[in-house]
Design an enzyme around this catalytic site. Sequence first.
Site, PDB file in Angstrom:
ATOM      1  N   SER A   1      -3.079  -3.837  -0.725  1.00  0.00           N
ATOM      2  CA  SER A   1      -2.124  -4.167  -0.095  1.00  0.00           C
ATOM      3  C   SER A   1      -2.616  -5.600  -0.005  1.00  0.00           C
ATOM      4  O   SER A   1      -3.668  -5.893   0.788  1.00  0.00           O
ATOM      5  CB  SER A   1      -2.106  -3.396   1.424  1.00  0.00           C
TER       6      SER A   1
ATOM      7  N   CYS B   1      -0.517   7.736  21.096  1.00  0.00           N
ATOM      8  CA  CYS B   1       0.201   8.172  22.117  1.00  0.00           C
ATOM      9  C   CYS B   1       0.971   7.135  22.986  1.00  0.00           C
ATOM     10  O   CYS B   1       1.839   7.279  23.701  1.00  0.00           O
ATOM     11  CB  CYS B   1      -0.805   8.849  23.034  1.00  0.00           C
TER      12      CYS B   1
ATOM     13  N   ASN C   1      -8.360   3.586   8.365  1.00  0.00           N
ATOM     14  CA  ASN C   1      -7.502   2.219   9.037  1.00  0.00           C
ATOM     15  C   ASN C   1      -7.771   2.433  10.720  1.00  0.00           C
ATOM     16  O   ASN C   1      -7.706   1.397  11.233  1.00  0.00           O
ATOM     17  CB  ASN C   1      -6.222   2.225   8.776  1.00  0.00           C
TER      18      ASN C   1
ATOM     19  N   GLY D   1       0.708  -1.063  -0.050  1.00  0.00           N
ATOM     20  CA  GLY D   1      -0.007  -0.050   0.123  1.00  0.00           C
ATOM     21  C   GLY D   1       0.736   1.162   0.115  1.00  0.00           C
ATOM     22  O   GLY D   1       0.463   2.251  -0.608  1.00  0.00           O
ATOM     23  N   THR D   2       1.992   1.206   0.601  1.00  0.00           N
ATOM     24  CA  THR D   2       2.666   2.287   0.900  1.00  0.00           C
ATOM     25  C   THR D   2       3.423   2.724  -0.480  1.00  0.00           C
ATOM     26  O   THR D   2       3.095   4.184  -1.024  1.00  0.00           O
ATOM     27  CB  THR D   2       4.009   2.033   1.880  1.00  0.00           C
TER      28      THR D   2
ATOM     29  N   THR E   1      12.611  -6.764 -10.400  1.00  0.00           N
ATOM     30  CA  THR E   1      12.151  -7.866 -10.889  1.00  0.00           C
ATOM     31  C   THR E   1      10.803  -8.390 -10.011  1.00  0.00           C
ATOM     32  O   THR E   1      10.879  -8.202  -8.731  1.00  0.00           O
ATOM     33  CB  THR E   1      13.492  -8.889 -10.411  1.00  0.00           C
TER      34      THR E   1
ATOM     35  N   GLN F   1      -7.754  -0.513   3.317  1.00  0.00           N
ATOM     36  CA  GLN F   1      -8.370  -1.448   4.394  1.00  0.00           C
ATOM     37  C   GLN F   1     -10.010  -1.800   3.842  1.00  0.00           C
ATOM     38  O   GLN F   1     -10.438  -2.514   4.447  1.00  0.00           O
ATOM     39  CB  GLN F   1      -8.870  -0.421   5.511  1.00  0.00           C
TER      40      GLN F   1
HETATM   41  N1  PLP Z   1      -2.990   2.533   3.559  1.00  0.00           N
HETATM   42  C1  PLP Z   1      -3.873   2.425   4.583  1.00  0.00           C
HETATM   43  C2  PLP Z   1      -5.084   2.943   4.964  1.00  0.00           C
HETATM   44  C3  PLP Z   1      -3.174   1.281   5.438  1.00  0.00           C
HETATM   45  O1  PLP Z   1      -4.118   1.040   6.718  1.00  0.00           O
HETATM   46  C4  PLP Z   1      -1.994   0.934   5.384  1.00  0.00           C
HETATM   47  C5  PLP Z   1      -1.666   0.010   6.261  1.00  0.00           C
HETATM   48  O2  PLP Z   1      -1.843  -0.153   7.451  1.00  0.00           O
HETATM   49  C6  PLP Z   1      -1.014   1.278   4.305  1.00  0.00           C
HETATM   50  C7  PLP Z   1      -1.772   2.061   3.431  1.00  0.00           C
HETATM   51  C8  PLP Z   1       0.289   0.788   4.126  1.00  0.00           C
HETATM   52  O3  PLP Z   1       0.306  -0.511   3.401  1.00  0.00           O
HETATM   53  P1  PLP Z   1       1.315  -1.408   3.468  1.00  0.00           P
HETATM   54  O4  PLP Z   1       1.558  -1.742   4.837  1.00  0.00           O
HETATM   55  O5  PLP Z   1       1.032  -2.538   2.350  1.00  0.00           O
HETATM   56  O6  PLP Z   1       2.516  -0.631   2.865  1.00  0.00           O
END
Ligand code: PLP
Length: 390
Positions: free
Chosen positions: A203, A329, A155, A75-76, A241, A183
Amino acid sequence: MMDIMKRIYMDHSATTPVDPLVVDAMLPYFSERFGNSSSLHSFGQEADEALSLARAQVADSIGAQAEEVIFTSGGTESDNIAIQGVISRDSGKKQHIITSVIEHPAVLSTCDFMKGIGHDITYVPVSSEGIVNVDDIEKAIRDDTVLISVMHANNEIGTIQPIEEIAKIAKDNDVYLHTDAVQSVGKIPVDVNKLGVDMLSISSHKLHGPKGVGALYVREGTLLKPVTFGGGHESGLRPGTENIPGIVGFAKASSIAKERLAIDSSQMGRLRDSIIKKVFDTIDDVRLNGHATKRLPNNANLSFRYVEGESMLMLLDIAGIAISTGSACSSRSRHASHVLDSIGLDPDYVHGSIRISLGRDNTMEEVDYLAGTLRETVSKLRQISSPAKC
Ligand code: PLP
């Protein structure tokens, strides 16, 4: 009383266990069919066939065409390619992005970086129920706006955003729309055409697939530039790759998630509603964060007045239940959650927030055990503490 030797996992928004069927699908691609999908010989062809099939499966799970799916490391990276890729089309030109204040750090930090290199970002607020106002997005559009990035489901508090309505505005104003659906996939229906998005992040590890793999859906005709450079893999957008075993597992997990969606989401929703009811019936001074109905079926984000989320997490962990705190926190950062902050949650409640995120294998027996343990835990903590400070 539940056998406390059995651990109960209710933190599926963090990650999910890999489905055994997914592991079976992946195994041959480690040592037997290990080819590089770019190689021309039979080993390479085998890997390339697996890659094509996986692309078609992932595309099918979100109503896309196979060519519109770019495999990434998760996802990132998908969020980064979407945001940076649009901006990179016109390098050197100052551009404007609209996003929401409750995005995941994968989007927020990327936008912050874009701001740091001279672009403009508008962060639209959310209501006290955690939903963006479509009018705020429309008002924020300027001549130099190139992208709107609003997550499908949050999330932390599970709220589902009005992506279809935002898509109409984006289209009318000729602006691209990206949504982070990390999510939502596997919990609620996700169809790129019904949503009307140009880009969508997924993801694998949130839907019972392996970690370190994901996808970016890129609608045909969307102009993006790569943000990393190398060979021409993944239509030139994500060189490197391909992780064939991971991609095969991700695709299998996507197909299973699609097949099971109706059953899984209604089962999780039933359990989630039961948790909320039991908690409200037995514990005072508690709040449900997010929207009552526009929320993921597996999410219950609850705040307990005068209790620390971290203490709850630890006592529940000792009792064999894994959840997460709603407020960061208590963990790595000393800052309260930006999401709970953005919905204007009363400070007396913020630090007593927990996120319970269910999965397809949780049971009513586990929910009963959780509810009883939560009641005892909150009561114990309230006896030993005065108003929580964090
Ligand atoms: N976006 C959302 C809404 C997420 O909840 C997360 C992971 O918690 C990510 C992106 C990041 O995904 P990844 O862990 O596959 O990089």
